[in-house]
Write an enzyme that holds these catalytic residues in place. Structure first.
Site, PDB file in Angstrom:
ATOM      1  N   GLU A   1     -10.370  13.432  14.901  1.00 40.76           N
ATOM      2  CA  GLU A   1      -9.773  13.752  13.602  1.00 40.76           C
ATOM      3  C   GLU A   1     -10.511  14.948  13.028  1.00 40.76           C
ATOM      4  OE1 GLU A   1      -8.960  10.919  10.591  1.00 40.76           O
ATOM      5  OE2 GLU A   1      -7.751   9.627  11.889  1.00 40.76           O
TER       6      GLU A   1
ATOM      7  N   ASP B   1      -6.275   4.689   9.859  1.00 35.73           N
ATOM      8  CA  ASP B   1      -7.679   4.828   9.450  1.00 35.73           C
ATOM      9  C   ASP B   1      -8.164   3.594   8.698  1.00 35.73           C
ATOM     10  OD1 ASP B   1      -7.617   7.327  10.499  1.00 35.73           O
ATOM     11  OD2 ASP B   1      -7.340   8.344   8.575  1.00 35.73           O
TER      12      ASP B   1
ATOM     13  N   HIS C   1       0.812  -1.222   0.000  1.00 38.05           N
ATOM     14  CA  HIS C   1       0.000   0.000   0.000  1.00 38.05           C
ATOM     15  C   HIS C   1       0.842   1.267   0.000  1.00 38.05           C
ATOM     16  CE1 HIS C   1      -3.367  -2.487  -0.055  1.00 38.05           C
ATOM     17  NE2 HIS C   1      -4.239  -1.548   0.259  1.00 38.05           N
TER      18      HIS C   1
HETATM   19  P1  FAD Z   1       4.095  -1.782   2.187  1.00 38.95           P
HETATM   20  O1  FAD Z   1       3.590  -0.678   1.366  1.00 38.95           O
HETATM   21  O2  FAD Z   1       4.114  -3.121   1.579  1.00 38.95           O
HETATM   22  O3  FAD Z   1       5.573  -1.425   2.715  1.00 38.95           O
HETATM   23  C1  FAD Z   1       5.897  -0.128   3.171  1.00 38.95           C
HETATM   24  C2  FAD Z   1       7.404  -0.012   3.399  1.00 38.95           C
HETATM   25  O4  FAD Z   1       7.754  -0.763   4.534  1.00 38.95           O
HETATM   26  C3  FAD Z   1       8.261  -0.544   2.265  1.00 38.95           C
HETATM   27  O5  FAD Z   1       9.461   0.174   2.211  1.00 38.95           O
HETATM   28  C4  FAD Z   1       8.522  -1.965   2.686  1.00 38.95           C
HETATM   29  O6  FAD Z   1       9.720  -2.483   2.127  1.00 38.95           O
HETATM   30  C5  FAD Z   1       8.615  -1.823   4.186  1.00 38.95           C
HETATM   31  N1  FAD Z   1       8.111  -2.995   4.886  1.00 38.95           N
HETATM   32  C6  FAD Z   1       6.965  -3.684   4.682  1.00 38.95           C
HETATM   33  N2  FAD Z   1       6.846  -4.676   5.567  1.00 38.95           N
HETATM   34  C7  FAD Z   1       7.938  -4.596   6.356  1.00 38.95           C
HETATM   35  C8  FAD Z   1       8.404  -5.344   7.465  1.00 38.95           C
HETATM   36  N3  FAD Z   1       7.711  -6.382   7.936  1.00 38.95           N
HETATM   37  N4  FAD Z   1       9.571  -4.991   8.026  1.00 38.95           N
HETATM   38  C9  FAD Z   1      10.291  -3.941   7.567  1.00 38.95           C
HETATM   39  N5  FAD Z   1       9.913  -3.209   6.512  1.00 38.95           N
HETATM   40  C10 FAD Z   1       8.742  -3.534   5.926  1.00 38.95           C
HETATM   41  N6  FAD Z   1      -0.822   5.426   7.362  1.00 38.95           N
HETATM   42  C11 FAD Z   1      -1.031   5.969   8.573  1.00 38.95           C
HETATM   43  O7  FAD Z   1      -0.093   6.190   9.318  1.00 38.95           O
HETATM   44  N7  FAD Z   1      -2.287   6.291   8.994  1.00 38.95           N
HETATM   45  C12 FAD Z   1      -3.390   6.042   8.240  1.00 38.95           C
HETATM   46  O8  FAD Z   1      -4.503   6.320   8.668  1.00 38.95           O
HETATM   47  C13 FAD Z   1      -3.201   5.448   6.967  1.00 38.95           C
HETATM   48  N8  FAD Z   1      -4.262   5.172   6.190  1.00 38.95           N
HETATM   49  C14 FAD Z   1      -4.074   4.610   4.967  1.00 38.95           C
HETATM   50  C15 FAD Z   1      -5.177   4.325   4.166  1.00 38.95           C
HETATM   51  C16 FAD Z   1      -5.013   3.733   2.930  1.00 38.95           C
HETATM   52  C17 FAD Z   1      -6.213   3.443   2.070  1.00 38.95           C
HETATM   53  C18 FAD Z   1      -3.699   3.435   2.470  1.00 38.95           C
HETATM   54  C19 FAD Z   1      -3.482   2.822   1.116  1.00 38.95           C
HETATM   55  C20 FAD Z   1      -2.591   3.726   3.246  1.00 38.95           C
HETATM   56  C21 FAD Z   1      -2.762   4.312   4.502  1.00 38.95           C
HETATM   57  N9  FAD Z   1      -1.676   4.609   5.323  1.00 38.95           N
HETATM   58  C22 FAD Z   1      -1.874   5.163   6.553  1.00 38.95           C
HETATM   59  C23 FAD Z   1      -0.305   4.434   4.853  1.00 38.95           C
HETATM   60  C24 FAD Z   1       0.331   3.131   5.301  1.00 38.95           C
HETATM   61  O9  FAD Z   1       0.864   3.305   6.595  1.00 38.95           O
HETATM   62  C25 FAD Z   1       1.419   2.786   4.303  1.00 38.95           C
HETATM   63  O10 FAD Z   1       0.794   2.460   3.095  1.00 38.95           O
HETATM   64  C26 FAD Z   1       2.328   1.686   4.726  1.00 38.95           C
HETATM   65  O11 FAD Z   1       3.249   1.525   3.668  1.00 38.95           O
HETATM   66  C27 FAD Z   1       1.676   0.372   5.096  1.00 38.95           C
HETATM   67  O12 FAD Z   1       1.291  -0.380   4.003  1.00 38.95           O
HETATM   68  P2  FAD Z   1       1.718  -1.911   3.803  1.00 38.95           P
HETATM   69  O13 FAD Z   1       1.559  -2.683   5.042  1.00 38.95           O
HETATM   70  O14 FAD Z   1       1.031  -2.349   2.582  1.00 38.95           O
HETATM   71  O15 FAD Z   1       3.309  -1.789   3.566  1.00 38.95           O
END
Ligand code: FAD
Length: 528
Positions: A278, A167, A102
């Protein structure tokens, strides 16, 4: 078997090339170390599905990896990272942990490297909830690739839940802890990274390390908000609290920014207050209150029906109060007392009562609707800023209604948090003031040209960033999509030295999370 997979893979590359995906073609020599017998795995390495991880929620960047690791255990991840480490700085292979993908601009991708599908680990390793005996705080041990929605389902079975959220819950534990994890509970509990007691991490050398504030604390704090730079989080110990059954969810509107922010700040500073606070900004939207009516009830339906939002900049304060069924009367009284001190437009008071689960998983309902309309998998040129309290008025007066003439491209979040709830030993960078605001421009760009295009949204984002720089707003970006080390150095400021030292210590060959574009592989000065 691997040979056949590679032929398949090269064919796929050709197909993708014709389809116009941005990619990187690794040569056979690069892939050879991943061949048969090189790694003993509980899970498996695959080559045919690389295209599935060459994308993310931002939908603006596609980097094709050489292979995907579906780990069956933590030792699989350690073995893969160790193998790449042993290959040394000459090998171009890197390793990107992918949570739920994401990210906004390729942060969980790698060109020609190995993507670790962290969710595979989530499925195999079980979550362990510890109820907490007597004075001990309850916690859950969750795999790094677990979705927060699953953590919630599991902990609710014990009547417990994490304290701090995002969120949207279809994000992974390791993914949000690598950023910060901010939502409407952060004013009280801090971001998610302030609510973790222990981590298990695979470092960039392939070592599996347990860390906490007491043990290997430098790695613990470094990894929290560390953008995946120091290790892959394979397990997190997350603090829990008793979960309420129900939530009173309230929205009110303001037309005056000063009253809106003064009320928000009073609420986040008060001892007795709401459980979630919020806010969001709407600019020139028609019939806002009518849209609310599908999920919320107006306090005064007649007055609410006369309210006009067209052409105006309005500020919505959104709050919740948790309660259990036998506490409804007390909740009503407390909510009444809190609302009586606020200066919102009286006719715009709306509320609804939902279960705690429904409230926390609220964005998923929107996701399902957007998916049905084909509007979820579109580009998302988001911009997330952290703005100090002292400049939020200057920022608002220039951005809302001037740079941005409407809010049709997506929600604009705006709410304050207390800096005291953030730990300055973690890697996350925040403004240096007691109260700062999260301002999120969550744009979607479904069209190729015009108002709904990426170009249009990026142009507006750039105008906002330019203004912040020229007016010395003291802004820091959250989920920053920087592409050069110079930009990152400016972002970290005085904290860059610590960040670079930690990188040298835990991932000296810069193998991990290359999609953050902070350290190109083997770019670290060896003399640190
Ligand atoms: P990814 O996108 O897959 O990874 C994010 C980063 O972390 C990459 O660099 C990856 O290599 C690294 N990573 C992933 N897993 C690990 C791991 N286990 N160990 C070490 N590194 C790792 N953020 C907020 O703070 N508050 C919110 O309210 C919020 N709402 C959101 C709503 C939506 C619809 C979306 C799409 C995103 C939102 N986000 C929010 C952002 C979210 O925190 C980031 O997208 C974050 O990247 C988490 O997504 P993911 O778990 O898919 O991680």
């Amino acid at each position: 078997m691997v040979k056949a997979s590679m032929v398949c893979y090269l064919k796929l590359l050709l197909l993708l090339a014709l389809g116009g995906v941005t990619m990187h073609v690794p040569d056979a020599d690069v892939l050879a170390p991943l061949g048969p017998g090189a790694l003993r795995l509980h899970g498996h390495l695959s080559f045919h599905d690389v295209a599935t991880v060459a994308r993310d929620f931002g939908n603006r960047c596609s980097l094709l990896p050489a292979a995907v690791l579906h780990p069956g255990s933590v030792s699989d991840i350690a073995a893969a990272v160790q193998r790449v480490f042993q290959l040394g700085e000459r090998s171009p292979l890197t390793v990107a942990a992918r949570g739920h993908g994401h990210s906004l601009l390729g942060q969980s991708q790698t060109a020609g490297g190995i993507v670790v599908k962290m969710e595979s680990l989530g499925g195999k390793a079980r979550m362990q909830v510890h109820n907490g005996d007597g004075a001990a705080t309850p916690y859950v041990d969750a795999p790094g690739g677990e979705l927060w929605i699953n953590v919630l389902h599991e902990t609710l079975k014990h009547g417990l839940a994490p304290r701090s959220w995002t969120d949207y819950l279809h994000l992974t534990v390791g993914g949000t802890l690598s950023n910060a994890g901010v939502s409407g509970q952060a004013f009280r509990h801090g971001p998610q990274i302030s609510n973790v007691n222990q981590l298990e991490i695979v470092t960039g050398r392939g070592d599996v390390v347990t860390c906490s504030p007491e043990e290997n604390s430098d790695l613990f704090y470094g990894a929290l908000g560390g953008l995946g730079q120091f290790g892959i989080i394979t397990r997190a110990r997350i603090a829990l609290q008793p979960a309420p059954k129900m939530v009173r969810w309230i929205r009110v509107l303001y037309s005056d920014f000063t009253s809106f922010t003064e009320d928000q700040e009073a609420l986040i500073s008060a001892e007795k207050t709401f459980d979630y606070i919020e806010g969001f900004v709407t600019i020139n939207r028609t019939g806002i209150l009518n849209n609310w009516r599908t999920s919320f009830k107006p306090q005064d339906p007649v007055q609410a029906s006369h309210f006009q939002s067209d052409g105006r900049v309005l500020y919505c304060l959104e709050m919740t109060k948790n309660f259990n069924d036998d506490e409804a009367d007390i909740m009503e009284q407390e909510v009444g007392a809190l609302l009586s001190r606020l200066r919102y437009i009286q006719s715009t008071l709306f509320h609804t009562d939902v279960t705690y689960l429904e409230f926390l998983d609220r964005v998923h309902s929107s996701e399902l609707k957007l998916r049905a309309q084909g509007l979820w998998e579109v580009p998302h040129p988001w911009l997330n800023l952290l703005i100090p309290r002292s400049t939020i008025h200057k920022f608002a007066s220039q951005v809302f209604g001037k740079i941005l003439k409407d809010s049709n491209n997506g929600p604009i979040l705006l709410y304050p948090v207390n800096r005291a709830k953030w730990d300055n030993r973690t890697s996350v960078v925040i403004p240096d003031e007691e109260i700062f605001y999260l301002v999120g421009f969550l744009s979607s760009a479904p069209s190729l040209s015009g108002h709904g295009s990426v170009e249009h949204a990026v142009n507006l984002n750039n105008k906002i960033i330019d203004f912040c720089e020229k007016a010395n707003v003291g802004m820091k970006q959250y989920l920053a999509p920087y592409t050069t080390q110079q930009q990152w150095k400016a972002h970290f400021g005085a904290r860059w030295e610590t960040f670079e030292r930690r990188k040298h210590m835990y991932d000296p060959l810069a193998i991990l999370a290359p999609g953050q574009r902070i350290f190109p592989k083997a770019s670290l000065p060896m003399s640190l």
